[in-house]
Design a protein around this motif. Structure first.
Motif, PDB file in Angstrom:
ATOM      1  N   TRP A 191      -6.167 -10.794   0.540  1.00  0.00           N
ATOM      2  CA  TRP A 191      -5.800  -9.640   1.361  1.00  0.00           C
ATOM      3  C   TRP A 191      -4.857 -10.053   2.494  1.00  0.00           C
ATOM      4  CZ3 TRP A 191      -5.423  -5.329  -0.664  1.00  0.00           C
ATOM      5  CH2 TRP A 191      -5.367  -4.141   0.066  1.00  0.00           C
ATOM      6  N   ARG A 192      -4.472  -9.094   3.293  1.00  0.00           N
ATOM      7  CA  ARG A 192      -3.398  -9.336   4.264  1.00  0.00           C
ATOM      8  C   ARG A 192      -3.861 -10.095   5.515  1.00  0.00           C
ATOM      9  NH1 ARG A 192      -4.551  -4.129   5.429  1.00  0.00           N
ATOM     10  NH2 ARG A 192      -2.940  -3.225   4.122  1.00  0.00           N
ATOM     11  N   GLU A 246       0.843  -1.196   0.000  1.00  0.00           N
ATOM     12  CA  GLU A 246       0.000   0.000   0.000  1.00  0.00           C
ATOM     13  C   GLU A 246       0.881   1.251   0.000  1.00  0.00           C
ATOM     14  OE1 GLU A 246      -3.336   0.602  -0.084  1.00  0.00           O
ATOM     15  OE2 GLU A 246      -2.719   2.692  -0.059  1.00  0.00           O
ATOM     16  N   MET A 298      -0.207   4.475   5.176  1.00  0.00           N
ATOM     17  CA  MET A 298      -1.378   4.631   6.043  1.00  0.00           C
ATOM     18  C   MET A 298      -1.484   3.515   7.089  1.00  0.00           C
ATOM     19  SD  MET A 298      -4.482   3.573   3.481  1.00  0.00           S
ATOM     20  CE  MET A 298      -5.764   3.614   4.710  1.00  0.00           C
ATOM     21  N   ASP A 299      -0.739   2.436   6.880  1.00  0.00           N
ATOM     22  CA  ASP A 299      -0.754   1.345   7.852  1.00  0.00           C
ATOM     23  C   ASP A 299       0.478   1.392   8.759  1.00  0.00           C
ATOM     24  OD1 ASP A 299      -3.155   0.320   6.701  1.00  0.00           O
ATOM     25  OD2 ASP A 299      -1.955  -0.507   5.065  1.00  0.00           O
ATOM     26  N   HIS A 324      -4.543   3.835  -1.821  1.00  0.00           N
ATOM     27  CA  HIS A 324      -5.752   4.378  -1.214  1.00  0.00           C
ATOM     28  C   HIS A 324      -5.470   5.839  -0.856  1.00  0.00           C
ATOM     29  CE1 HIS A 324      -6.638   0.014  -0.512  1.00  0.00           C
ATOM     30  NE2 HIS A 324      -7.857   0.435  -0.796  1.00  0.00           N
ATOM     31  N   TRP A 351     -11.780   6.833   2.050  1.00  0.00           N
ATOM     32  CA  TRP A 351     -13.211   6.548   2.246  1.00  0.00           C
ATOM     33  C   TRP A 351     -14.008   7.826   2.535  1.00  0.00           C
ATOM     34  CZ3 TRP A 351      -9.259   3.301   3.376  1.00  0.00           C
ATOM     35  CH2 TRP A 351      -9.348   1.981   2.908  1.00  0.00           C
TER      36      TRP A 351
HETATM   37  C1  BMA Z   1      -8.035  -1.597   3.605  1.00  0.00           C
HETATM   38  C2  BMA Z   1      -8.024  -2.108   5.025  1.00  0.00           C
HETATM   39  C3  BMA Z   1      -7.357  -1.080   5.910  1.00  0.00           C
HETATM   40  C4  BMA Z   1      -6.005  -0.669   5.349  1.00  0.00           C
HETATM   41  C5  BMA Z   1      -6.115  -0.305   3.881  1.00  0.00           C
HETATM   42  C6  BMA Z   1      -4.786   0.006   3.221  1.00  0.00           C
HETATM   43  O1  BMA Z   1      -8.676  -2.476   2.748  1.00  0.00           O
HETATM   44  O2  BMA Z   1      -7.337  -3.331   5.095  1.00  0.00           O
HETATM   45  O3  BMA Z   1      -7.192  -1.601   7.197  1.00  0.00           O
HETATM   46  O4  BMA Z   1      -5.504   0.410   6.076  1.00  0.00           O
HETATM   47  O5  BMA Z   1      -6.730  -1.345   3.175  1.00  0.00           O
HETATM   48  O6  BMA Z   1      -3.850  -1.017   3.352  1.00  0.00           O
END
Ligand code: BMA
Length: 391
Positions: free
Chosen positions: A348-349, A110, A120-121, A147, A158
């Motif tokens: 996903w993670r 990301e 952002m994480d 994002h 968002w």
């Molecule tokens: C989103 C979530 C969030 C994360 C973002 C960017 O889908 O998983 O928790 O911060 O992705 O990795």
């Protein structure tokens, strides 16, 4: 593109120009007739990546992904070597590797927060670049999502306050947007191995644009604005900032028709990968056929355009079904003559014991995931060969 060739010149064209088209451009051509009965030749765009100045390794990656179609599917995970269940940022560690002995073939990262110390994480960009270079070094593949924070409010992706029209050329925040792209170019420019080779990356910005949850999504900007933003982004990175280690992936969320998928499609000259994201449909036996129907449309659209098709995000949080990997996800895709042509799928993670998309020792689906890895149709990092060598 459609070409209409009237009467007398047709035969001349057929014998002289036609073979040249085949030879020089390798177009997929199919003569046909239009509504007035006139003969027309409909052919797909060039079979090449959108950036004609790609580094050799990036071009080789594009070519590898193109060749792969139908022969196997790369398995990917977001942040595979960054964060996992009960650990964070331990060099070399990955939940997938701990269980199967193999890294995923594709690693997602990301880049929201680009220009700052960490994303952002809260993962430092230095750490991201280290992991990406290591992945490339091992022969694996890197992909990034973005994002991007809402440029008008500074809120998250968002925050759906309208913003796209404000960052397009000649708008109030154009300068800010360009500076974000500069930061991306700088980050990508530093991704070099010890020999100075640029690390190729698949870039997937502004994803799920057919959903309404991001500021670039449906109802938050018009299709024209979305397309203008996409095209400006590609053009600026490629032509003004001279970034040539990127393939561009356009991805929607779940969709119902090709028309809907293409509503915000930026065009054949601005995308290398046609992706879609679908968690829901692959989670239960009753909806899998919907997921497969979408992959069939995706592969059809990608083939028509000489693009790479991919299931850019999918997965089942907590994998509560014991045989989900082989009997739900893999079986349905592998057994479908069209869907099996996707080049990769990415889950996903793993964040913690409540949020994870790949299993760990003792988890319900662990044995099945190991069987999934052993299946000859799934490709993990150790199965990759010659991804970055031109054939
Ligand atoms: C989103 C979530 C969030 C994360 C973002 C960017 O889908 O998983 O928790 O911060 O992705 O990795």
């Amino acid at each position: 593109m459609t070409i209409s060739i009237p009467g007398i010149f047709y035969r001349t064209m057929l014998f002289i120009v036609w073979p040249l088209l085949f030879q020089s451009c390798r177009f997929n051509s199919s003569p046909s007739t239009d509504e007035s009965g006139q003969e027309v030749a409909v052919y797909a765009p060039d079979d090449k990546p959108i950036d004609s100045l790609l580094t050799i390794e990036t071009k080789a990656l594009w070519s590898y992904l193109k060749r792969l179609g139908g022969k196997g599917i790369l398995f990917g995970q977001q942040d595979a070597t960054i964060i996992g269940v009960d650990w964070r940022n331990i060099p070399g560690k990955s939940d997938v590797k701990s269980l199967t002995g193999a890294y995923p073939a594709l690693h997602g990262y990301e880049i929201s927060g680009i220009g700052n110390y960490a994303n952002m994480d809260s993962i430092p960009f230095d750490t991201l670049s280290k992991r990406m270079i290591e992945t490339f070094h091992r022969g694996g593949i890197n992909t990034i999502t973005w994002h991007m924070n809402n440029p008008v409010t500074g809120g998250s992706a968002w925050d759906v306050t309208p913003a796209v029209s404000q960052i397009l050329p000649d708008s109030s925040l154009e300068g800010f947007y360009k500076s974000q792209l500069h930061s991306i170019a700088k980050f990508l420019g530093q991704l070099k191995d010890e020999k100075g080779v640029d690390v190729p990356v698949i870039f997937r910005p502004f994803h799920e644009g057919n959903g309404n949850w991001f500021w670039w999504g449906k109802g938050r900007c018009s299709p024209d604005e979305y397309i203008a933003l996409w095209r400006f982004t590609v053009t600026y990175l490629k032509d003004s900032l001279h970034v040539h280690n990127l393939l561009y992936a356009y991805s929607t969320d779940m969709f119902e028709s090709m028309e809907q998928y293409l509503e915000r499609y930026p065009g054949n000259d601005w995308t290398d990968v046609l992706g879609c994201e679908n968690y829901w449909d692959f989670q239960s036996g009753s909806s899998i056929s919907n997921g497969i129907a979408q992959l069939r449309m995706l592969v059809t659209m990608a083939k028509e355009r000489n693009k790479i098709a991919a299931l850019t995000e999918c997965g089942f949080n907590g994998i509560p079904v014991k045989n989900w990997w082989t009997q739900f996800l893999l079986k349905s895709i592998k057994e479908d003559s069209l869907a099996r042509n996707i080049a990769y799928l990415m889950v996903w993670r793993n964040t913690n014991r409540k949020q994870y998309y790949t299993p760990f020792q003792g988890q319900k689906s662990a044995a099945d995931f190991m069987a999934f890895e052993k299946d000859t149709f799934t490709l993990f990092e150790r199965d990759l060969q010659g991804v970055y060598k031109m054939k």
